[in-house]
Design an enzyme around this catalytic site. Sequence first.
Site, PDB file in Angstrom:
ATOM      1  CG  ASN A   1      39.118 -89.569 -50.050  1.00 18.75           C
ATOM      2  OD1 ASN A   1      38.346 -90.522 -50.158  1.00 18.75           O
ATOM      3  ND2 ASN A   1      39.853 -89.359 -48.963  1.00 18.75           N
ATOM      4  CD1 TRP A   2      33.762 -88.236 -54.170  1.00 15.48           C
ATOM      5  CD2 TRP A   2      32.408 -89.932 -54.769  1.00 15.48           C
ATOM      6  NE1 TRP A   2      33.256 -87.955 -55.408  1.00 15.48           N
ATOM      7  CE2 TRP A   2      32.422 -88.970 -55.813  1.00 15.48           C
ATOM      8  CE3 TRP A   2      31.628 -91.075 -54.922  1.00 15.48           C
ATOM      9  CZ2 TRP A   2      31.683 -89.124 -56.984  1.00 15.48           C
ATOM     10  CZ3 TRP A   2      30.896 -91.230 -56.092  1.00 15.48           C
ATOM     11  CH2 TRP A   2      30.916 -90.264 -57.106  1.00 15.48           C
ATOM     12  CE  LYS A   3      37.952 -87.381 -46.613  1.00 18.90           C
ATOM     13  NZ  LYS A   3      38.434 -86.582 -45.515  1.00 18.90           N
TER      14      LYS A   3
ATOM     15  CG  HIS B   1      42.750 -90.789 -46.170  1.00 18.37           C
ATOM     16  ND1 HIS B   1      42.205 -90.396 -44.976  1.00 18.37           N
ATOM     17  CD2 HIS B   1      42.617 -89.742 -47.019  1.00 18.37           C
ATOM     18  CE1 HIS B   1      41.739 -89.156 -45.104  1.00 18.37           C
ATOM     19  NE2 HIS B   1      41.973 -88.744 -46.337  1.00 18.37           N
TER      20      HIS B   1
ATOM     21  CD  GLU C   1      39.208 -89.270 -43.181  1.00 20.50           C
ATOM     22  OE1 GLU C   1      38.672 -89.972 -44.062  1.00 20.50           O
ATOM     23  OE2 GLU C   1      39.183 -88.026 -43.201  1.00 20.50           O
TER      24      GLU C   1
ATOM     25  CD  GLU D   1      44.943 -86.049 -47.990  1.00 17.34           C
ATOM     26  OE1 GLU D   1      44.122 -85.391 -48.648  1.00 17.34           O
ATOM     27  OE2 GLU D   1      44.647 -87.088 -47.391  1.00 17.34           O
TER      28      GLU D   1
ATOM     29  N   GLY E   1      39.348 -82.090 -43.356  1.00 12.50           N
ATOM     30  CA  GLY E   1      37.957 -81.995 -42.905  1.00 12.50           C
ATOM     31  C   GLY E   1      37.736 -80.975 -41.807  1.00 12.50           C
TER      32      GLY E   1
ATOM     33  CB  SER F   1      40.346 -77.745 -45.677  1.00 10.52           C
ATOM     34  OG  SER F   1      39.900 -78.525 -44.586  1.00 10.52           O
TER      35      SER F   1
HETATM   36  P1  PGA Z   1      39.036 -82.613 -47.024  1.00 12.12           P
HETATM   37  O1  PGA Z   1      39.639 -84.087 -47.143  1.00 12.12           O
HETATM   38  O2  PGA Z   1      39.239 -81.970 -48.381  1.00 12.12           O
HETATM   39  O3  PGA Z   1      37.586 -82.800 -46.706  1.00 12.12           O
HETATM   40  O4  PGA Z   1      39.793 -81.908 -45.963  1.00 12.12           O
HETATM   41  C1  PGA Z   1      40.819 -84.327 -47.832  1.00 12.12           C
HETATM   42  C2  PGA Z   1      41.190 -85.777 -47.701  1.00 12.12           C
HETATM   43  O5  PGA Z   1      40.937 -86.354 -46.635  1.00 12.12           O
HETATM   44  O6  PGA Z   1      41.733 -86.379 -48.635  1.00 12.12           O
END
Ligand code: PGA
Length: 251
Positions: free
Chosen positions: A9-11, A95, A97, A167, A173, A213
């Site tokens: 997931n590049w965000k 997600h 976020e 998640e 993150g 993470s």
């Molecule tokens: P992260 O993100 O691996 O940087 O914790 C995972 C995600 O948000 O899908």
Amino acid sequence: MRRKVIAGNWKMNMTPSQAKALIEETKPLVAGKDNCDIIFCVPFVDIYAAKEAAKGSNIKIGAENVHFAQKGAYTGEISAEMLKECGVEYVIVGHSERRQYFGETDETVNLRTKAALEAGMTVLLCLGEVKDERLNGITDEVVSMQTKLALKDITAEQLKNVIIAYEPVWAIGTGLTATPEQADETCGVIRNTIKSLYGEKAAEEIIIQYGGSMNASNAKELLAKENVDGGLIGGASLKAKDFSIIVDAAQ
Ligand code: PGA
């Protein structure tokens, strides 16, 4: 045996030229690693470049969100049909976020999931508890409720195109990771919820990823757990070498 699915997931990272370069770099590192599915979910504007760069490889391209309406006055949004025509096969929905910063609710997550499924895409459906919920011992209730609400009115046939990404929000993150035992246990709770909704076979078949993470050093232990069928990887998916080590861990 469920097939493992490793998705990046590049965000909001990578311009189209950077996307091309990262995929070119990743391709040889994951070539022939066919015991798992490999997906990069990329920003909308990178889709074309990413598809071109991934041509002929085992890397598939997904998007990071989709709107629930077919079309109309939704400035800035992208429909399932638009993604489909760009050759997108996978899309992340829900997600944390999006839920935290952009007002997504269980209801919109459900609607977006439906729209993507109706267009024939596979959904990476994200859910997970926040820190306070874990500390208060209500993780199981939270993930079970999120699962039920996200899948409202989704048929057993449609469920075959749903991958769930568990998640824990506190692990995204942050460098904090759920222990393999925590990940396994909560993915198991989600699997049981699927069982109560769709029966034993669907529960056995559904792919449940862990995200939060996951990286080159902890992936192997997490992916070894019975209920963990893959990973949704943010930060570590932006580094070709690290991502390929995670793919190796899933072989
Ligand atoms: P992260 O993100 O691996 O940087 O914790 C995972 C995600 O948000 O899908």
